[in-house]
Design a protein around this motif. Structure first.
Motif, PDB file in Angstrom:
ATOM      1  N   ILE A  18      52.705  42.895  45.218  1.00 56.92           N
ATOM      2  CA  ILE A  18      51.908  42.319  44.127  1.00 56.92           C
ATOM      3  C   ILE A  18      50.551  41.839  44.632  1.00 56.92           C
ATOM      4  O   ILE A  18      49.512  42.080  43.996  1.00 56.92           O
ATOM      5  CB  ILE A  18      52.691  41.179  43.456  1.00 56.92           C
ATOM      6  CG1 ILE A  18      53.919  41.733  42.717  1.00 56.92           C
ATOM      7  CG2 ILE A  18      51.798  40.420  42.478  1.00 56.92           C
ATOM      8  CD1 ILE A  18      54.767  40.693  42.058  1.00 56.92           C
ATOM      9  N   ASN A  19      50.528  41.179  45.786  1.00 53.98           N
ATOM     10  CA  ASN A  19      49.243  40.724  46.328  1.00 53.98           C
ATOM     11  C   ASN A  19      48.333  41.900  46.660  1.00 53.98           C
ATOM     12  O   ASN A  19      47.125  41.860  46.389  1.00 53.98           O
ATOM     13  CB  ASN A  19      49.484  39.874  47.578  1.00 53.98           C
ATOM     14  CG  ASN A  19      50.046  38.512  47.257  1.00 53.98           C
ATOM     15  OD1 ASN A  19      49.822  37.987  46.178  1.00 53.98           O
ATOM     16  ND2 ASN A  19      50.785  37.932  48.179  1.00 53.98           N
ATOM     17  N   THR A  20      48.921  42.959  47.240  1.00 56.72           N
ATOM     18  CA  THR A  20      48.119  44.151  47.533  1.00 56.72           C
ATOM     19  C   THR A  20      47.583  44.773  46.250  1.00 56.72           C
ATOM     20  O   THR A  20      46.417  45.189  46.177  1.00 56.72           O
ATOM     21  CB  THR A  20      48.964  45.172  48.303  1.00 56.72           C
ATOM     22  OG1 THR A  20      49.474  44.570  49.505  1.00 56.72           O
ATOM     23  CG2 THR A  20      48.143  46.392  48.667  1.00 56.72           C
ATOM     24  N   LEU A  21      48.442  44.827  45.220  1.00 64.42           N
ATOM     25  CA  LEU A  21      48.022  45.397  43.939  1.00 64.42           C
ATOM     26  C   LEU A  21      46.895  44.574  43.313  1.00 64.42           C
ATOM     27  O   LEU A  21      45.901  45.122  42.821  1.00 64.42           O
ATOM     28  CB  LEU A  21      49.216  45.474  42.995  1.00 64.42           C
ATOM     29  CG  LEU A  21      48.961  46.070  41.604  1.00 64.42           C
ATOM     30  CD1 LEU A  21      48.468  47.496  41.717  1.00 64.42           C
ATOM     31  CD2 LEU A  21      50.222  46.007  40.757  1.00 64.42           C
ATOM     32  N   LEU A  22      47.030  43.259  43.346  1.00 60.26           N
ATOM     33  CA  LEU A  22      45.996  42.400  42.763  1.00 60.26           C
ATOM     34  C   LEU A  22      44.678  42.520  43.514  1.00 60.26           C
ATOM     35  O   LEU A  22      43.604  42.631  42.911  1.00 60.26           O
ATOM     36  CB  LEU A  22      46.484  40.948  42.748  1.00 60.26           C
ATOM     37  CG  LEU A  22      47.664  40.635  41.818  1.00 60.26           C
ATOM     38  CD1 LEU A  22      48.089  39.183  41.979  1.00 60.26           C
ATOM     39  CD2 LEU A  22      47.301  40.919  40.364  1.00 60.26           C
ATOM     40  N   LEU A  23      44.751  42.491  44.853  1.00 62.69           N
ATOM     41  CA  LEU A  23      43.526  42.605  45.634  1.00 62.69           C
ATOM     42  C   LEU A  23      42.879  43.980  45.444  1.00 62.69           C
ATOM     43  O   LEU A  23      41.650  44.081  45.319  1.00 62.69           O
ATOM     44  CB  LEU A  23      43.839  42.366  47.114  1.00 62.69           C
ATOM     45  CG  LEU A  23      44.233  40.928  47.495  1.00 62.69           C
ATOM     46  CD1 LEU A  23      44.631  40.849  48.957  1.00 62.69           C
ATOM     47  CD2 LEU A  23      43.097  39.955  47.201  1.00 62.69           C
ATOM     48  N   SER A  24      43.710  45.020  45.409  1.00 64.61           N
ATOM     49  CA  SER A  24      43.165  46.364  45.192  1.00 64.61           C
ATOM     50  C   SER A  24      42.525  46.470  43.815  1.00 64.61           C
ATOM     51  O   SER A  24      41.462  47.084  43.657  1.00 64.61           O
ATOM     52  CB  SER A  24      44.274  47.406  45.350  1.00 64.61           C
ATOM     53  OG  SER A  24      44.847  47.352  46.633  1.00 64.61           O
ATOM     54  N   THR A  25      43.160  45.877  42.819  1.00 63.85           N
ATOM     55  CA  THR A  25      42.583  45.892  41.475  1.00 63.85           C
ATOM     56  C   THR A  25      41.229  45.186  41.453  1.00 63.85           C
ATOM     57  O   THR A  25      40.261  45.686  40.854  1.00 63.85           O
ATOM     58  CB  THR A  25      43.536  45.212  40.486  1.00 63.85           C
ATOM     59  OG1 THR A  25      44.801  45.901  40.490  1.00 63.85           O
ATOM     60  CG2 THR A  25      42.977  45.242  39.072  1.00 63.85           C
ATOM     61  N   ALA A  26      41.167  44.036  42.123  1.00 63.68           N
ATOM     62  CA  ALA A  26      39.892  43.311  42.166  1.00 63.68           C
ATOM     63  C   ALA A  26      38.815  44.137  42.872  1.00 63.68           C
ATOM     64  O   ALA A  26      37.671  44.218  42.404  1.00 63.68           O
ATOM     65  CB  ALA A  26      40.088  41.974  42.881  1.00 63.68           C
ATOM     66  N   VAL A  27      39.177  44.769  43.991  1.00 63.27           N
ATOM     67  CA  VAL A  27      38.191  45.582  44.726  1.00 63.27           C
ATOM     68  C   VAL A  27      37.731  46.771  43.884  1.00 63.27           C
ATOM     69  O   VAL A  27      36.538  47.075  43.797  1.00 63.27           O
ATOM     70  CB  VAL A  27      38.797  46.055  46.060  1.00 63.27           C
ATOM     71  CG1 VAL A  27      37.883  47.077  46.731  1.00 63.27           C
ATOM     72  CG2 VAL A  27      39.015  44.875  46.996  1.00 63.27           C
ATOM     73  N   ILE A  28      38.685  47.460  43.230  1.00 60.65           N
ATOM     74  CA  ILE A  28      38.333  48.615  42.407  1.00 60.65           C
ATOM     75  C   ILE A  28      37.448  48.202  41.238  1.00 60.65           C
ATOM     76  O   ILE A  28      36.474  48.897  40.889  1.00 60.65           O
ATOM     77  CB  ILE A  28      39.618  49.317  41.921  1.00 60.65           C
ATOM     78  CG1 ILE A  28      40.309  49.998  43.103  1.00 60.65           C
ATOM     79  CG2 ILE A  28      39.304  50.345  40.845  1.00 60.65           C
ATOM     80  CD1 ILE A  28      41.648  50.599  42.760  1.00 60.65           C
ATOM     81  N   LEU A  29      37.759  47.067  40.613  1.00 61.04           N
ATOM     82  CA  LEU A  29      36.935  46.598  39.498  1.00 61.04           C
ATOM     83  C   LEU A  29      35.513  46.277  39.952  1.00 61.04           C
ATOM     84  O   LEU A  29      34.534  46.642  39.285  1.00 61.04           O
ATOM     85  CB  LEU A  29      37.578  45.372  38.852  1.00 61.04           C
ATOM     86  CG  LEU A  29      38.858  45.627  38.044  1.00 61.04           C
ATOM     87  CD1 LEU A  29      39.434  44.314  37.550  1.00 61.04           C
ATOM     88  CD2 LEU A  29      38.575  46.559  36.866  1.00 61.04           C
ATOM     89  N   VAL A  30      35.394  45.599  41.095  1.00 65.48           N
ATOM     90  CA  VAL A  30      34.055  45.250  41.583  1.00 65.48           C
ATOM     91  C   VAL A  30      33.272  46.505  41.955  1.00 65.48           C
ATOM     92  O   VAL A  30      32.101  46.670  41.576  1.00 65.48           O
ATOM     93  CB  VAL A  30      34.173  44.289  42.789  1.00 65.48           C
ATOM     94  CG1 VAL A  30      32.812  44.074  43.433  1.00 65.48           C
ATOM     95  CG2 VAL A  30      34.748  42.950  42.343  1.00 65.48           C
ATOM     96  N   VAL A  31      33.925  47.418  42.702  1.00 61.89           N
ATOM     97  CA  VAL A  31      33.241  48.646  43.112  1.00 61.89           C
ATOM     98  C   VAL A  31      32.906  49.505  41.889  1.00 61.89           C
ATOM     99  O   VAL A  31      31.810  50.066  41.782  1.00 61.89           O
ATOM    100  CB  VAL A  31      34.117  49.428  44.117  1.00 61.89           C
ATOM    101  CG1 VAL A  31      33.507  50.786  44.410  1.00 61.89           C
ATOM    102  CG2 VAL A  31      34.273  48.629  45.408  1.00 61.89           C
ATOM    103  N   GLY A  32      33.858  49.618  40.956  1.00 65.33           N
ATOM    104  CA  GLY A  32      33.603  50.391  39.749  1.00 65.33           C
ATOM    105  C   GLY A  32      32.482  49.815  38.911  1.00 65.33           C
ATOM    106  O   GLY A  32      31.624  50.559  38.388  1.00 65.33           O
ATOM    107  N   TRP A  33      32.464  48.483  38.790  1.00 72.03           N
ATOM    108  CA  TRP A  33      31.379  47.842  38.041  1.00 72.03           C
ATOM    109  C   TRP A  33      30.027  48.106  38.702  1.00 72.03           C
ATOM    110  O   TRP A  33      29.042  48.443  38.030  1.00 72.03           O
ATOM    111  CB  TRP A  33      31.637  46.351  37.943  1.00 72.03           C
ATOM    112  CG  TRP A  33      30.505  45.584  37.333  1.00 72.03           C
ATOM    113  CD1 TRP A  33      30.194  45.466  36.020  1.00 72.03           C
ATOM    114  CD2 TRP A  33      29.498  44.842  38.044  1.00 72.03           C
ATOM    115  NE1 TRP A  33      29.072  44.708  35.849  1.00 72.03           N
ATOM    116  CE2 TRP A  33      28.622  44.305  37.077  1.00 72.03           C
ATOM    117  CE3 TRP A  33      29.257  44.583  39.392  1.00 72.03           C
ATOM    118  CZ2 TRP A  33      27.538  43.524  37.435  1.00 72.03           C
ATOM    119  CZ3 TRP A  33      28.174  43.806  39.741  1.00 72.03           C
ATOM    120  CH2 TRP A  33      27.319  43.287  38.768  1.00 72.03           C
TER     121      TRP A  33
END
Length: 509
Positions: A18-33
């Motif tokens: 879950i922590n990996t998923l949350l951190l990956s989601t945050a990174v993908i959102l920032v990079v995608g934005w």
């Protein structure tokens, strides 16, 4: 929700995933934005530059056409301007990507007339751009959103404006180019959709990888936990399986070495404990017979002491006293050996602790020490299932200790009860004990002040606590220097049912 919280708290693998998923989601959102912002800025800048270039060319063309129309009559000029708008709007035919708005003359009072292509009007041009074009000479631009070119929803547009001058009358006209950015918006939407899809696929892959890695790392830890639980339960032969030479393998090897060392130490201590218990038991039993003989001889001498000279009579008295102490010590040692061997048993009967408290408050040990005993909370029966011999021994031990060591003028014996347990407290108001003494007061053969031992063996409180535990109860102590000491014996109503705290906390707690 409770199950999810419990899974989160218990499962290391779940937390890692879950922590990996949350951190990956945050990174993908920032990079995608950031990526979408850069793409959007690039598309907008390219479209703006192209629109400004095309608009400037159109303004130059319009000025050239006005310069060629030398007729200054209003009717002729109006027709020329209309033809100008039609000519510019028709330069790209039906596939043109812009609309035109011509406003002027700008100096005309009451608002200048407007000529436009398509369904765009002066109201569709941003007011800030209109003011800039009307006030200054040059080319100006701005972004906005309009519903144009047959689109149902608003689409982004870039509007470029400038002024042209009629040569005959020197009237100023504002000419606006409204360029559609639908293609750029479509490209941006495509990039956004691709980014979302790619991000979703990436998150799934990251989750799978995190789950695989967590399984490879956590499974050995989980196995170590299970083996440690079995080891703690007494299965000392459990070992971890060692496979490979990585960190997990070295951890398994270290765990097995620790387990072997603990097993060796535990077995050595068990052997020492058994030898000690056997030694105490054997010595106690072997000394019982000669002690009985010595006691009988000492009794004879003690009874005949009136016929002896003073020194011999005193020796007979000392012999009787020390033989009695020796017998009490042997009895205590035998009791401890039974506790250690798990052979101590209870002879259960209904016991009223209120009656025990009344008797304890009138104990002769208190009266000999000049201490007033007072019983409290004894107006109602407080019956428990207990071994009366052991209960009397526990309470008398507490009373004797208060009489010997407290230096108190009064000792209170207090009974409190609840539905499942009864507490009997012995409270003095004497010198009290230091914290380090309180921590060791139940240790075997330990006495806080050997100079004031007054013949004690140092086993009474240790045996009393064992007696309380044998009933399923507790024996606790609270004390403060100068404020006295309180021992609280708590027994369950039904012997064997565990209790964890007194009915009422001590005033020192």
């Amino acid at each position: 929700m409770r199950r999810l919280v419990g899974l989160w708290r218990r499962s290391l693998r779940t937390r890692v995933v879950i922590n990996t998923l949350l951190l990956s989601t945050a990174v993908i959102l920032v990079v995608g934005w950031a990526l979408l912002r850069d793409v959007a800025d690039g598309l907008a800048e390219n479209r703006r530059d192209a629109a400004i270039g095309e608009a400037r060319a159109g303004l130059e063309q319009a000025q050239s056409q006005l310069d060629a129309a030398v007729d200054s009559e209003p009717t002729r000029q109006s027709q020329a301007l209309t033809q100008l708008v039609d000519a510019l709007a028709a330069t790209r035919g039906e596939n043109r990507s812009y609309e035109l708005v011509l406003q002027g003359p700008l100096a005309e009072a009451g608002g200048a007339p407007v000529r436009a292509s398509g369904n765009v009007g002066i109201d569709d041009v941003p007011a800030d751009l209109v003011r800039e074009v009307a006030s200054e000479q040059g080319t100006f631009w701005t972004f906005s959103e309009l519903s144009l070119f047959g689109a149902g929803d608003d689409i982004p547009v870039v509007t470029v404006g400038g002024r042209v001058t009629a040569p005959g009358s020197n009237d100023q006209y504002a000419l606006y180019y409204v360029f559609s950015m639908a293609d750029q918006q479509e490209t941006l939407d495509l990039v956004r959709t691709a980014s979302l899809a790619g991000g979703g696929v990436l998150l799934v892959m990251v989750t799978l990888v995190a789950g695989l890695v967590a399984r490879q790392v956590v499974e050995p830890v989980r196995l170590a936990r299970r083996i440690a639980e079995r080891f703690a339960a007494g299965n000392l032969e459990q070992r971890m399986h060692v496979k490979g030479e990585d960190d997990i393998a070295r951890l398994s090897t270290s765990f097995n070495q620790m387990a072997e060392s603990l097993q060796s130490q535990i077995r050595r201590l068990e052997n020492l404990s058994r030898l000690q218990q056997r030694f105490v038991s054997d010595v106690s039993h072997e000394l019982r017979t000669p002690l009985t003989t010595v006691q009988m001889a000492g009794q004879v001498l003690y009874e005949a002491r009136p016929h002896f000279d003073p020194q011999t009579a005193r020796a007979a008295e000392l012999l009787q006293t020390e033989v009695g102490r020796f017998e009490a010590l042997l009895s205590d040692l035998l009791d401890l050996s039974r506790f250690d061997a798990g052979a101590a048993t209870l002879e259960l009967d209904p016991v009223d602790l209120a009656t025990v408290a009344l008797s304890a408050a009138q104990d002769e040990a208190l009266s000999r020490a000049g201490i007033v005993g007072r019983a409290r909370g004894v107006t109602e029966p407080a019956v428990v299932e207990a071994d009366i011999r052991r209960v009397d021994r526990m309470v008398r031990n507490l009373i004797v200790n208060a009489a010997r060591y407290s230096r108190s003028a009064q000792v209170d014996v207090i009974v409190t009860q609840a539905d499942d347990r009864v507490s009997l407290a012995v409270r003095d108001h004497g010198i009290g004990m230091e914290p380090e003494v309180v921590r060791r007061v139940f240790d075997r053969f330990w006495r806080g002040d050997p100079a004031r031992s007054q013949g004690g063996t140092g086993l009474g409180l240790a045996i009393a606590r064992e007696d309380a535990a044998l009933h399923g109860g507790t024996l606790e102590v609270w004390s403060r220097p100068g404020r006295g000491t309180e021992f609280v014996l708590t027994l369950p109503r039904v012997a064997g049912e565990r209790v964890w705290s007194p009915v009422t906390k001590s005033v020192f707690a």
